[in-house]
Design a protein around this motif. Structure first.
Motif, PDB file in Angstrom:
ATOM      1  N   ILE A   7      55.326  14.959 -41.759  1.00  0.00           N
ATOM      2  CA  ILE A   7      54.541  15.176 -42.979  1.00  0.00           C
ATOM      3  C   ILE A   7      55.474  15.273 -44.185  1.00  0.00           C
ATOM      4  O   ILE A   7      55.204  14.684 -45.237  1.00  0.00           O
ATOM      5  N   ALA A   8      56.584  16.007 -44.054  1.00  0.00           N
ATOM      6  CA  ALA A   8      57.552  16.115 -45.154  1.00  0.00           C
ATOM      7  C   ALA A   8      58.071  14.730 -45.530  1.00  0.00           C
ATOM      8  O   ALA A   8      58.165  14.398 -46.723  1.00  0.00           O
ATOM      9  N   ASP A   9      58.387  13.909 -44.537  1.00  0.00           N
ATOM     10  CA  ASP A   9      58.855  12.542 -44.807  1.00  0.00           C
ATOM     11  C   ASP A   9      57.786  11.721 -45.524  1.00  0.00           C
ATOM     12  O   ASP A   9      58.092  10.930 -46.417  1.00  0.00           O
ATOM     13  N   ASN A  10      56.554  11.902 -45.124  1.00  0.00           N
ATOM     14  CA  ASN A  10      55.459  11.182 -45.790  1.00  0.00           C
ATOM     15  C   ASN A  10      55.381  11.549 -47.267  1.00  0.00           C
ATOM     16  O   ASN A  10      55.155  10.684 -48.120  1.00  0.00           O
ATOM     17  N   TYR A  11      55.564  12.829 -47.581  1.00  0.00           N
ATOM     18  CA  TYR A  11      55.554  13.248 -48.980  1.00  0.00           C
ATOM     19  C   TYR A  11      56.739  12.645 -49.743  1.00  0.00           C
ATOM     20  O   TYR A  11      56.608  12.275 -50.904  1.00  0.00           O
ATOM     21  N   ARG A  12      57.878  12.536 -49.077  1.00  0.00           N
ATOM     22  CA  ARG A  12      59.037  11.886 -49.709  1.00  0.00           C
ATOM     23  C   ARG A  12      58.706  10.442 -50.078  1.00  0.00           C
ATOM     24  O   ARG A  12      59.001   9.983 -51.179  1.00  0.00           O
ATOM     25  N   HIS A  13      58.074   9.743 -49.151  1.00  0.00           N
ATOM     26  CA  HIS A  13      57.717   8.341 -49.392  1.00  0.00           C
ATOM     27  C   HIS A  13      56.688   8.224 -50.512  1.00  0.00           C
ATOM     28  O   HIS A  13      56.803   7.329 -51.368  1.00  0.00           O
ATOM     29  N   LEU A  14      55.702   9.098 -50.529  1.00  0.00           N
ATOM     30  CA  LEU A  14      54.702   9.070 -51.592  1.00  0.00           C
ATOM     31  C   LEU A  14      55.347   9.311 -52.950  1.00  0.00           C
ATOM     32  O   LEU A  14      54.987   8.661 -53.940  1.00  0.00           O
ATOM     33  N   MET A  15      56.312  10.231 -52.993  1.00  0.00           N
ATOM     34  CA  MET A  15      57.019  10.516 -54.241  1.00  0.00           C
ATOM     35  C   MET A  15      57.831   9.289 -54.663  1.00  0.00           C
ATOM     36  O   MET A  15      57.798   8.891 -55.830  1.00  0.00           O
ATOM     37  N   GLU A  16      58.548   8.696 -53.715  1.00  0.00           N
ATOM     38  CA  GLU A  16      59.365   7.517 -54.020  1.00  0.00           C
ATOM     39  C   GLU A  16      58.523   6.345 -54.511  1.00  0.00           C
ATOM     40  O   GLU A  16      58.964   5.566 -55.353  1.00  0.00           O
ATOM     41  N   GLN A  17      57.301   6.246 -54.014  1.00  0.00           N
ATOM     42  CA  GLN A  17      56.399   5.176 -54.419  1.00  0.00           C
ATOM     43  C   GLN A  17      55.672   5.503 -55.726  1.00  0.00           C
ATOM     44  O   GLN A  17      54.925   4.684 -56.237  1.00  0.00           O
ATOM     45  N   GLY A  18      55.873   6.716 -56.221  1.00  0.00           N
ATOM     46  CA  GLY A  18      55.230   7.120 -57.461  1.00  0.00           C
ATOM     47  C   GLY A  18      53.762   7.479 -57.308  1.00  0.00           C
ATOM     48  O   GLY A  18      53.041   7.572 -58.297  1.00  0.00           O
ATOM     49  N   LYS A  19      53.329   7.708 -56.081  1.00  0.00           N
ATOM     50  CA  LYS A  19      51.920   8.024 -55.827  1.00  0.00           C
ATOM     51  C   LYS A  19      51.590   9.488 -56.072  1.00  0.00           C
ATOM     52  O   LYS A  19      50.423   9.835 -56.273  1.00  0.00           O
ATOM     53  N   ILE A  20      52.604  10.340 -56.005  1.00  0.00           N
ATOM     54  CA  ILE A  20      52.424  11.752 -56.361  1.00  0.00           C
ATOM     55  C   ILE A  20      53.632  12.186 -57.180  1.00  0.00           C
ATOM     56  O   ILE A  20      54.700  11.591 -57.089  1.00  0.00           O
TER      57      ILE A  20
END
Length: 97
Positions: A7-20
């Motif tokens: 889940i933490a990795d998923n949040y990292r990816h969302l941040m990197e993609q600019g989604k959050i």
């Protein structure tokens, strides 16, 4: 790696993609990384600390209301929950629940 790490990795990816936003992602990542380090005893200690009592009571209150249990029965269930929080430790509740 466990579910919390994923889940933490998923949040990292969302941040990197600019989604959050970075602010939201960092808070979520911090919490999930911490939870990834916790075993069942650690989680029980957190519950025993009473940090989550109000949240757990609100969930239970919503559940009994949605189940259309009489108000008298709702009060009895919530009273029992308060008593259990005061008298029992999380490990005991898990073991006997």
């Amino acid at each position: 790696m466990n579910g919390y790490s994923i889940i933490a990795d998923n949040y990292r990816h969302l941040m990197e993609q600019g989604k959050i936003s970075k602010e939201i992602a960092e808070k979520e990542i911090r919490i999930y990384e911490f939870l990834a380090t916790c075993d069942e005893t650690d989680k029980c200690i957190m519950v025993d600390s009473s940090a989550f009592n109000d949240i757990i009571k609100a969930y239970l209150r919503m559940a009994v209301m949605n189940a259309e249990i009489s108000e008298k029965s709702q009060d009895k269930v919530l009273s029992q929950l308060r008593w259990i929080f005061d008298e029992k430790q999380a490990k005991e509740v898990l073991r006997n629940g």
